[in-house]
Write a protein that holds these residues in place. Structure first.
Motif, mmCIF file in Angstrom:
data_model
loop_
_atom_site.group_PDB
_atom_site.id
_atom_site.type_symbol
_atom_site.label_atom_id
_atom_site.label_comp_id
_atom_site.label_asym_id
_atom_site.label_seq_id
_atom_site.Cartn_x
_atom_site.Cartn_y
_atom_site.Cartn_z
ATOM 1 N N TRP A 18 4.922 -41.231 14.865
ATOM 2 C CA TRP A 18 4.224 -40.947 16.079
ATOM 3 C C TRP A 18 5.152 -39.939 16.708
ATOM 4 N N GLN A 19 4.652 -39.183 17.660
ATOM 5 C CA GLN A 19 5.319 -38.045 18.192
ATOM 6 C C GLN A 19 6.095 -38.871 19.388
ATOM 7 N N ASP A 20 7.133 -38.270 20.094
ATOM 8 C CA ASP A 20 7.679 -38.813 21.182
ATOM 9 C C ASP A 20 6.596 -39.001 22.446
ATOM 10 N N SER A 21 5.725 -37.999 22.266
ATOM 11 C CA SER A 21 4.954 -38.078 23.668
ATOM 12 C C SER A 21 3.441 -39.346 23.533
ATOM 13 N N GLU A 22 3.443 -39.696 22.246
ATOM 14 C CA GLU A 22 2.437 -40.674 21.991
ATOM 15 C C GLU A 22 3.286 -42.050 22.126
ATOM 16 N N LEU A 23 4.430 -42.117 21.766
ATOM 17 C CA LEU A 23 5.299 -43.468 22.174
ATOM 18 C C LEU A 23 5.601 -43.576 23.590
ATOM 19 N N TYR A 25 3.443 -42.346 25.913
ATOM 20 C CA TYR A 25 2.232 -42.732 26.718
ATOM 21 C C TYR A 25 1.845 -44.108 26.275
ATOM 22 N N PHE A 26 1.541 -44.591 25.046
ATOM 23 C CA PHE A 26 1.539 -45.914 24.990
ATOM 24 C C PHE A 26 2.350 -47.253 25.378
ATOM 25 N N HIS A 27 3.588 -46.589 25.493
ATOM 26 C CA HIS A 27 4.562 -47.678 25.934
ATOM 27 C C HIS A 27 4.302 -47.705 27.414
ATOM 28 N N HIS A 28 4.047 -46.771 27.978
ATOM 29 C CA HIS A 28 3.602 -46.791 29.381
ATOM 30 C C HIS A 28 2.173 -47.672 29.592
ATOM 31 N N SER A 29 1.379 -47.447 28.951
ATOM 32 C CA SER A 29 0.057 -47.957 29.185
ATOM 33 C C SER A 29 0.214 -49.472 28.847
ATOM 34 N N LEU A 30 0.836 -49.768 27.804
ATOM 35 C CA LEU A 30 0.901 -51.361 27.519
ATOM 36 C C LEU A 30 1.882 -52.044 28.314
ATOM 37 N N GLN A 31 2.835 -50.987 28.792
ATOM 38 C CA GLN A 31 3.831 -51.926 29.614
ATOM 39 C C GLN A 31 3.383 -52.181 31.268
ATOM 40 N N GLN A 32 1.816 -51.429 31.470
ATOM 41 C CA GLN A 32 1.148 -52.032 32.509
ATOM 42 C C GLN A 32 0.413 -53.179 32.452
ATOM 43 N N GLU A 50 10.762 -50.923 20.085
ATOM 44 C CA GLU A 50 11.960 -50.480 19.045
ATOM 45 C C GLU A 50 11.933 -49.211 18.474
ATOM 46 N N GLU A 51 10.835 -48.688 18.261
ATOM 47 C CA GLU A 51 11.123 -47.226 17.736
ATOM 48 C C GLU A 51 11.604 -46.186 18.745
ATOM 49 N N ILE A 52 11.205 -46.337 20.329
ATOM 50 C CA ILE A 52 11.864 -45.453 20.966
ATOM 51 C C ILE A 52 13.475 -45.701 21.213
ATOM 52 N N GLU A 53 13.667 -46.966 21.067
ATOM 53 C CA GLU A 53 15.278 -47.049 21.195
ATOM 54 C C GLU A 53 15.874 -46.615 19.780
#
Length: 74
Positions: A18-23, A25-32, A50-53
């Motif tokens: 995944w690209q950083d922007s995809e990680l 975006y979906f992190h922000h969306s799921l976090q909500q 975990e991938e972001i970390e």
């Protein structure tokens, strides 16, 4: 507005691809939606975190004259 691959396409790939922007975006969306996610959704969100970390986190926590503090998903 997010411009990129949708979750259907991304779910067929490893999070490492995944690209950083995809990680971001979906992190922000799921976090909500964390309180409303089922077990599968929580698992996907955990894998994204975990991938972001593993990549050292999301950069750009400070603003300068070329950009603000928010990451653009586009």
């Amino acid at each position: 507005m997010y411009v990129g691959r949708d979750m259907t396409e991304l779910s067929m790939m490893t999070k490492k691809d995944w690209q950083d922007s995809e990680l971001a975006y979906f992190h922000h969306s799921l976090q909500q939606m964390v309180p409303y996610l089922n077990v599968e959704g929580q698992s996907i969100h955990r894998e994204i975190v975990e991938e972001i970390e593993a990549r050292g986190g999301l950069k750009r926590s400070e603003a300068d004259y070329t950009h603000g503090t928010r990451m653009s998903y586009d």
